[in-house]
Design a protein around this motif. Structure first.
Motif, PDB file in Angstrom:
ATOM      1  N   SER A 143       0.832  -1.205   0.000  1.00 23.90           N
ATOM      2  CA  SER A 143       0.000   0.000   0.000  1.00 23.90           C
ATOM      3  C   SER A 143       0.868   1.258   0.000  1.00 23.90           C
ATOM      4  CB  SER A 143      -0.925  -0.029   1.220  1.00 23.90           C
ATOM      5  OG  SER A 143      -1.642   1.165   1.290  1.00 23.90           O
ATOM      6  N   LYS A 144       1.951   1.208   0.768  1.00 21.92           N
ATOM      7  CA  LYS A 144       2.859   2.363   0.827  1.00 21.92           C
ATOM      8  C   LYS A 144       3.448   2.656  -0.557  1.00 21.92           C
ATOM      9  CE  LYS A 144       6.939   4.063   3.201  1.00 21.92           C
ATOM     10  NZ  LYS A 144       8.185   3.594   3.768  1.00 21.92           N
ATOM     11  N   ALA A 145       3.838   1.592  -1.265  1.00 21.04           N
ATOM     12  CA  ALA A 145       4.410   1.779  -2.606  1.00 21.04           C
ATOM     13  C   ALA A 145       3.382   2.342  -3.575  1.00 21.04           C
ATOM     14  CB  ALA A 145       4.947   0.446  -3.114  1.00 21.04           C
ATOM     15  N   LEU A 146       2.094   2.151  -3.244  1.00 19.10           N
ATOM     16  CA  LEU A 146       1.025   2.644  -4.116  1.00 19.10           C
ATOM     17  C   LEU A 146       0.355   3.886  -3.510  1.00 19.10           C
ATOM     18  CD1 LEU A 146      -0.566  -0.793  -5.155  1.00 19.10           C
ATOM     19  CD2 LEU A 146       0.804   0.731  -6.604  1.00 19.10           C
ATOM     20  N   SER A 147       1.105   4.645  -2.736  1.00 21.33           N
ATOM     21  CA  SER A 147       0.611   5.902  -2.142  1.00 21.33           C
ATOM     22  C   SER A 147      -0.658   5.712  -1.324  1.00 21.33           C
ATOM     23  CB  SER A 147       0.330   6.931  -3.243  1.00 21.33           C
ATOM     24  OG  SER A 147       1.523   7.414  -3.750  1.00 21.33           O
ATOM     25  N   GLY A 148      -0.721   4.611  -0.605  1.00 15.43           N
ATOM     26  CA  GLY A 148      -1.842   4.428   0.323  1.00 15.43           C
ATOM     27  C   GLY A 148      -3.070   3.763  -0.277  1.00 15.43           C
ATOM     28  N   ALA A 149      -2.941   3.190  -1.476  1.00 12.40           N
ATOM     29  CA  ALA A 149      -4.102   2.517  -2.092  1.00 12.40           C
ATOM     30  C   ALA A 149      -4.543   1.329  -1.229  1.00 12.40           C
ATOM     31  CB  ALA A 149      -3.734   2.033  -3.491  1.00 12.40           C
ATOM     32  N   LYS A 150      -5.796   0.953  -1.385  1.00 16.27           N
ATOM     33  CA  LYS A 150      -6.316  -0.208  -0.649  1.00 16.27           C
ATOM     34  C   LYS A 150      -5.762  -1.487  -1.299  1.00 16.27           C
ATOM     35  CE  LYS A 150     -10.815   1.705   0.582  1.00 16.27           C
ATOM     36  NZ  LYS A 150     -11.242   2.546  -0.534  1.00 16.27           N
ATOM     37  N   VAL A 151      -5.113  -2.302  -0.463  1.00 13.72           N
ATOM     38  CA  VAL A 151      -4.490  -3.531  -0.967  1.00 13.72           C
ATOM     39  C   VAL A 151      -4.971  -4.695  -0.118  1.00 13.72           C
ATOM     40  CG1 VAL A 151      -2.285  -4.740  -1.249  1.00 13.72           C
ATOM     41  CG2 VAL A 151      -2.406  -2.284  -1.708  1.00 13.72           C
ATOM     42  N   SER A 152      -5.220  -5.828  -0.749  1.00 13.85           N
ATOM     43  CA  SER A 152      -5.426  -7.035   0.057  1.00 13.85           C
ATOM     44  C   SER A 152      -4.480  -8.118  -0.432  1.00 13.85           C
ATOM     45  CB  SER A 152      -6.886  -7.490   0.010  1.00 13.85           C
ATOM     46  OG  SER A 152      -7.286  -7.693  -1.310  1.00 13.85           O
ATOM     47  N   VAL A 153      -4.051  -8.948   0.506  1.00 12.75           N
ATOM     48  CA  VAL A 153      -3.083 -10.012   0.205  1.00 12.75           C
ATOM     49  C   VAL A 153      -3.646 -11.332   0.728  1.00 12.75           C
ATOM     50  CG1 VAL A 153      -0.764 -10.897   0.682  1.00 12.75           C
ATOM     51  CG2 VAL A 153      -1.098  -8.427   0.357  1.00 12.75           C
ATOM     52  N   SER A 154      -3.697 -12.311  -0.130  1.00 17.24           N
ATOM     53  CA  SER A 154      -4.089 -13.647   0.318  1.00 17.24           C
ATOM     54  C   SER A 154      -3.078 -14.652  -0.236  1.00 17.24           C
ATOM     55  CB  SER A 154      -5.510 -13.977  -0.150  1.00 17.24           C
ATOM     56  OG  SER A 154      -5.596 -13.831  -1.548  1.00 17.24           O
ATOM     57  N   ALA A 155      -3.208 -15.893   0.177  1.00 21.61           N
ATOM     58  CA  ALA A 155      -2.236 -16.894  -0.272  1.00 21.61           C
ATOM     59  C   ALA A 155      -2.899 -18.254  -0.331  1.00 21.61           C
ATOM     60  CB  ALA A 155      -1.050 -16.936   0.688  1.00 21.61           C
TER      61      ALA A 155
END
Ligand code: CTP
Ligand code: MG
Length: 380
Positions: free
Chosen positions: A341-353
């Motif tokens: 999210s930081k690399a994308l200027s605070g965009a909403k990110v979700s991570v799954s695996a």
């Protein structure tokens, strides 16, 4: 049920406060001029529409609005314009709506509700919103004279509805007022207040125009685009190199790859580029470009964001799923989300695996892959 209703659309003002080089009613709001918006919302409920135009603009209004409405030259003051328009409405019309072209986005439903109240026996009906600010009455020297109780105050809108006879009597009796209901009150008629609408705001200044544009754009010109991206790499053999994944460094051995081999970051980049229809990682940050040889996943994410931002897109969210049986993502999920999210200027990110039940190169522990999707929007 709705019949015998005529509507006057006051559109003869200059629009000084908006400061366009043409009358305010001819200013464009997204896809149509303000007066066209107003006509479009009243046409379904009024059998006759009379539009007042500024002197010298009658022909231009006719060209824009066509023959389905009557265009007349307005007067110096708004009340003059209404009075002239009223004189053009044949006697068979029982109800008259008076509307400002400046309240271009007032809905058809609001107009229909006003008419329904007239049919119900009311003689004068006006929409209004609660007042948010505390209102003071101030004297000419700049001192407060009085503070009216806010809960009893309302901000009045149009379309206002009247029985024709009441409106005629009111206009015959008084000269000027900024709304017709005030004239009706002055001849002792009860005015019924109904719930107004945010979207019926009066467009007066440039910032009102921006507000109205924002109200309209979700239904018209906003682009919503989805994209997908996939990446995969094999684990490398250099034990001294640590794995870069989802913007973090892990204890596992690094993946082979052109840059840092961060499959999660790369899949997200591809998803963003795909959503914008900008090609893919290879075509944007090619393997041939030495500049990106050692680029980190975070750096590629930031550069991808810069590209799509420059084209007017905003990220709504991105989701990435990492496929493989190591490392375990869950314990560091929050950290990974924060880094991406930081690399994308605070965009909403979700991570799954997910692991793949021992199947394929990911299941056998030979490498990792990631699949991502991105949703981006623009107001172009
Ligand atoms: N109006 C009208 N005849 C007039 C003056 C105003 O028909 N002589 C209309 C305007 O076109 C507008 C509505 O009355 O749709 C409300 O007026 P306002 O919002 O004040 O518009 P303008 O007078 O055009 O704007 P300004 O006061 O900034 O010049
Ligand atoms: Mg005015």
């Amino acid at each position: 049920m709705i019949n015998k209703t005529a509507a006057i659309i006051a559109a003869a003002g200059a629009g000084n406060r908006l400061g366009a080089d043409l009358p305010k009613a001819l200013v464009k709001l997204v896809d149509k001029t303000l007066v066209e918006h107003a006509v479009a919302s009243l046409a379904p409920v009024a059998q006759l529409i009379v539009v007042t135009a500024p002197a010298g603009f009658v022909d231009e209004y006719r060209k824009i609005l066509g023959d389905s409405v009557e265009i007349i030259e307005g007067g110096v003051l708004r009340s003059d314009s209404i009075r002239i328009a009223l004189s053009k409405i044949p006697n068979q019309y029982e109800y008259v709506l008076v509307h400002d072209a400046a309240r271009s986005l007032a809905s058809t439903t609001l107009a229909a509700t006003v008419i329904a109240q007239l049919i119900n026996g009311e003689q004068a009906v006006i929409p209004a919103l609660d007042v948010i600010d505390t209102i003071k009455e101030v004297d000419s020297k700049g001192y407060v004279r009085n503070t009216p109780e806010r809960s009893s105050l309302k901000a009045v809108q149009t379309p206002q509805g009247f029985t024709r006879s009441v409106l005629e009597r009111a206009h015959a009796a008084s000269d000027d007022a900024t709304d017709d209901a005030a004239l009706v009150e002055a001849i002792g008629i009860q005015v019924k207040v109904i719930a107004g609408e945010e979207r019926a705001l009066k467009i007066t200044t440039k910032s009102d125009l921006a507000t109205a544009t924002a109200l309209l754009i979700p239904n018209t010109q906003r682009q919503i685009r989805v994209g997908i991206g996939v990446d995969a790499h094999a684990f490398g053999s250099d034990q001294s190199k640590k794995l870069s994944l989802a913007g973090l460094t892990w204890d596992e051995v690094a993946l082979d790859g052109h840059s840092d081999g961060d499959v999660a970051a790369h899949a997200i980049c591809d998803a963003l580029l795909s959503a914008a229809n900008f090609g893919d990682l290879g075509s944007n940050f090619g393997v041939a470009d030495a500049k990106y040889a050692g680029a980190s996943g975070s750096q590629l994410l930031s550069e991808t964001l810069a590209k799509i931002k420059a084209a007017g897109f905003t990220i709504e969210n991105v989701a990435v799923q990492i496929v493989g049986n190591k490392p375990k993502i869950a314990p560091r999920r929050a950290e990974a989300i924060a880094a991406l999210s930081k690399a994308l200027s605070g965009a909403k990110v979700s991570v799954s695996a997910t692991s793949t039940d021992g199947l394929g190169f990911t299941g056998e522990g030979k490498g990792l892959s990631a699949i991502a999707s991105a949703l981006i929007t623009s107001r172009n």
